[in-house]
Scaffold this motif. Structure first.
Motif: not given
Length: 323
Positions: A117-122, A124-128
């Motif tokens: 699983i390669v997740y998203e980051w950066g 702060e207003r979208e945490v899901v």
């Protein structure tokens, strides 16, 4: 949100569905992200053994139950933390199904991950799509698949709401985070209190945000253990940050706050209910406390860093000297 249902379906087919243990393994902030999933399974499962391990300890002291009946989540933001890579290798060699989570699509960790699983980051207003939310989502699905856990609809509704709650809360706390930084910029020591699933983030804010990123002394204290020794050091000069949760352990936080408001003067309360978490179904809301607290406390640390003129990115030792 990352589509995890197919991944969970494959995980549940591992070893013909004979699964008796789920372990969460990482270091630093990634370990903090795992605490809520560990807490959820510990609180809600009737058949599964679960554990929360720092990577290097897992490498040196594997649980006896680790084997073909195990699921092991290993998270590393860079994907190259040596202890975490080795932990995934150890788990895979033991026959467990390994789930690797990282921000780095070319991470070494993925070599030893059965599910990647390669997740998203950066944002702060979208945490899901952050690892904390992803692992909590997967843990709920795993429990539903193994034991018929019946709150998946409430979880789905909560995940549909959490970004809006977090977004609104960020705006709501701007004046108070600035006031906090103005008031506490010259403090050298903080106590952080939390309970239930939020204790993991009390720990994380202390060791990562304050100690690592600001070179400040800090100590996490479970609200239920604000008693005995911890409240004996209370006075009007020591600063406390209290994570007041929504859910079954809120009375622990309230008890601590009642004492602090009587005997202390430097008390900052971050109240999940005030910040909108009670919009989520009460059957599952408590598991979303740390997702909200992570982002809101990031606002606190950013304002503190600006006021202290101490960049969140500067390090003395990490990545600079052999260890």
């Amino acid at each position: 949100m990352i589509k995890t249902s197919e991944i969970v379906k494959r995980i549940l087919q591992h070893n013909e569905g004979k699964i008796n243990s789920v372990y969460f393994v990482a270091a630093g902030g990634s370990l903090v992200d795992m605490y809520v999933s560990y807490y959820f399974l510990q609180a809600e499962s009737t058949t599964l053994t679960t554990g929360w391990y720092t990577s290097n300890e897992f490498v040196h002291v594997q649980p006896k139950r680790l084997g073909a009946n195990s699921i092991v989540f290993v998270c590393s933001h860079s994907g190259s933390t040596p202890e975490s890579v080795e932990a995934a290798h150890v788990a895979q060699q033991a026959g467990a199904v390994t789930v690797g989570l990282t921000f780095n699509a070319k991470a070494e960790l993925l070599k030893y991950s059965d599910e990647k699983i390669v997740y998203e980051w950066g944002n702060e207003r979208e945490v899901v799509n952050n690892p904390m939310a992803i692992m909590l989502d997967m843990s709920a699905q795993i429990l539903a698949g193994l034991e018929g856990y019946d709150q998946l609809p409430a979880f789905r509704d909560a995940f549909a709401k959490i970004d809006t709650i977090v977004d609104n809360a960020i705006d709501q706390v701007q004046p108070r985070t600035k006031a906090f930084a103005d008031k506490y910029a010259h403090e050298k020591m903080f106590y952080i209190l939390g309970s239930g699933p939020s204790f993991g983030h009390a720990y994380g804010f202390a060791i990562c945000s304050l100690m690592e990123m600001q070179w400040l002394d800090a100590a996490p204290i479970h609200s239920g253990e604000y008693f005995h020794g911890p409240f004996e050091v209370t006075d009007k000069n020591k600063p406390y940050i209290v994570l007041e949760s929504v859910g079954r352990t809120r009375p622990l936080d309230e008890r601590a706050l009642k004492f602090l408001h009587k005997y202390a003067e430097k008390v900052e309360v971050v109240d999940a209910k005030e910040l909108g978490l009670d919009m989520i179904d009460s059957k599952v809301a408590e598991f979303f406390n740390p997702i909200l607290f992570y982002t809101i406390l990031s606002e606190y640390r950013a304002k503190l860093a600006d006021k202290r003129d101490h960049s969140l990115d500067v390090r003395r030792y990490m990545g600079k000297v052999p260890y």
